[in-house]
Scaffold this motif. Structure first.
Motif, mmCIF file in Angstrom:
data_model
loop_
_atom_site.group_PDB
_atom_site.id
_atom_site.type_symbol
_atom_site.label_atom_id
_atom_site.label_comp_id
_atom_site.label_asym_id
_atom_site.label_seq_id
_atom_site.Cartn_x
_atom_site.Cartn_y
_atom_site.Cartn_z
ATOM 1 N N GLY A 16 -48.535 -78.874 10.173
ATOM 2 C CA GLY A 16 -47.490 -77.492 10.623
ATOM 3 C C GLY A 16 -48.343 -76.494 10.508
ATOM 4 O O GLY A 16 -47.989 -75.855 9.959
ATOM 5 N N ILE A 17 -50.088 -76.594 10.444
ATOM 6 C CA ILE A 17 -50.890 -75.732 10.570
ATOM 7 C C ILE A 17 -51.159 -74.553 11.011
ATOM 8 O O ILE A 17 -51.701 -75.767 12.489
ATOM 9 N N ARG A 18 -50.904 -73.424 11.979
ATOM 10 C CA ARG A 18 -52.321 -73.086 12.770
ATOM 11 C C ARG A 18 -53.158 -72.682 12.251
ATOM 12 O O ARG A 18 -52.724 -71.458 11.481
ATOM 13 N N ALA A 19 -54.122 -72.529 12.235
ATOM 14 C CA ALA A 19 -55.375 -71.588 12.485
ATOM 15 C C ALA A 19 -56.211 -70.998 12.948
ATOM 16 O O ALA A 19 -56.438 -71.777 14.169
ATOM 17 N N ALA A 20 -56.805 -69.580 13.304
ATOM 18 C CA ALA A 20 -57.841 -69.369 13.925
ATOM 19 C C ALA A 20 -58.778 -68.374 13.631
ATOM 20 O O ALA A 20 -58.180 -67.495 12.682
ATOM 21 N N VAL A 21 -59.254 -68.595 14.529
ATOM 22 C CA VAL A 21 -60.734 -67.810 14.533
ATOM 23 C C VAL A 21 -61.095 -66.628 14.274
ATOM 24 O O VAL A 21 -60.347 -66.357 15.327
ATOM 25 N N SER A 60 -49.130 -63.496 19.452
ATOM 26 C CA SER A 60 -48.788 -65.016 20.080
ATOM 27 C C SER A 60 -48.857 -66.385 20.082
ATOM 28 O O SER A 60 -48.322 -67.478 20.423
ATOM 29 N N ASN A 61 -49.592 -66.342 18.910
ATOM 30 C CA ASN A 61 -49.829 -67.822 18.376
ATOM 31 C C ASN A 61 -49.211 -67.984 17.107
ATOM 32 O O ASN A 61 -48.877 -69.542 16.294
ATOM 33 N N ASN A 62 -48.640 -67.122 16.302
ATOM 34 C CA ASN A 62 -47.605 -67.745 15.064
ATOM 35 C C ASN A 62 -48.735 -68.070 13.642
ATOM 36 O O ASN A 62 -47.953 -68.948 13.464
ATOM 37 N N SER A 95 -43.944 -66.227 24.719
ATOM 38 C CA SER A 95 -45.241 -67.118 23.361
ATOM 39 C C SER A 95 -44.718 -68.060 22.600
ATOM 40 O O SER A 95 -45.053 -68.879 22.199
ATOM 41 N N THR A 96 -42.480 -67.504 22.226
ATOM 42 C CA THR A 96 -41.602 -68.946 21.807
ATOM 43 C C THR A 96 -42.001 -70.266 22.516
ATOM 44 O O THR A 96 -42.663 -71.432 21.549
ATOM 45 N N GLU A 97 -41.931 -70.127 23.562
ATOM 46 C CA GLU A 97 -41.992 -71.717 24.295
ATOM 47 C C GLU A 97 -43.135 -72.683 23.574
ATOM 48 O O GLU A 97 -43.934 -73.508 24.111
ATOM 49 N N LYS A 98 -44.220 -70.834 23.772
ATOM 50 C CA LYS A 98 -45.932 -72.021 23.860
ATOM 51 C C LYS A 98 -45.701 -72.494 22.572
ATOM 52 O O LYS A 98 -46.103 -73.644 22.409
ATOM 53 N N VAL A 99 -45.622 -72.229 21.518
ATOM 54 C CA VAL A 99 -45.989 -72.451 20.097
ATOM 55 C C VAL A 99 -45.101 -73.561 19.785
ATOM 56 O O VAL A 99 -44.945 -74.666 19.187
ATOM 57 N N ASN A 100 -43.754 -73.867 20.470
ATOM 58 C CA ASN A 100 -42.689 -74.850 20.310
ATOM 59 C C ASN A 100 -43.277 -76.432 20.938
ATOM 60 O O ASN A 100 -42.864 -77.661 20.239
ATOM 61 N N ARG A 101 -43.750 -75.910 22.138
ATOM 62 C CA ARG A 101 -44.273 -76.849 22.363
ATOM 63 C C ARG A 101 -45.566 -77.641 22.206
ATOM 64 O O ARG A 101 -45.961 -78.842 21.982
ATOM 65 N N ILE A 102 -46.455 -76.789 21.116
ATOM 66 C CA ILE A 102 -47.371 -76.524 20.052
ATOM 67 C C ILE A 102 -47.473 -77.545 18.977
ATOM 68 O O ILE A 102 -47.616 -78.908 19.010
#
Length: 152
Positions: A80-85, A98-100, A133-140
């Motif tokens: 449930g977590i998305r993190a980015a450097v 783009s990645n929420n 980007s919604t479709e991509k985040v949903n796919r993740i």
């Protein structure tokens, strides 16, 4: 905004600076440590910050270590977590738009104090843009659920 913050010993000084900066901005900050330069296992901090977001106690999180990489890897292990450097303005903006991502990670040995403040500002004012980007985040999210279900 309620923001969780945490670090390892390598990023203690930068965390303290960013925490004070956030407070001066009027943000509500919850500090998950560390509170000195004594060595710790940074995954413990990353998981605590991640859980606070999943539980709705904080809206976003900032994790700091020497490079930001270890914190990002650990936070991304929490379902449930998305993190980015985020080490430059473009990555800080796109991480949200783009990645929420809910958590930005910073490397205290990579970015200086003023750049870190700038990146925090950019990241906090950026919102998920949706669109393509919604479709991509949903796919993740779908892959995450699939892997979790297959591991049971």
């Amino acid at each position: 905004m309620k923001i969780a913050i945490g670090c390892d010993e390598a990023a203690f000084q930068l965390k303290e600076i960013i925490k004070e900066y956030l407070i001066q901005r009027g943000e509500d900050v919850e500090d998950f440590g560390v509170y000195d330069t004594k060595p710790v296992l940074y995954p413990d901090i990353a998981v605590k910050v991640s859980k606070s977001i999943l539980e709705g106690k904080n809206e976003r999180g900032i994790l700091l270590c020497g490079t930001g990489i270890g914190m990002a890897i650990t936070a991304n292990k929490v379902p449930g977590i998305r993190a980015a450097v985020c080490h430059d303005p473009y990555s800080a903006e796109r991480a949200r738009k783009s990645n929420n991502v809910q958590i930005m990670t910073l490397g205290a040995r990579v970015v200086g104090t003023e750049l870190a403040k700038t990146l925090v500002d950019i990241w906090l004012k950026s919102d998920f843009a949706g669109g393509n980007s919604t479709e991509k985040v949903n796919r993740i999210n779908e892959y995450e659920k699939e892997f979790l279900n297959n591991c049971k």
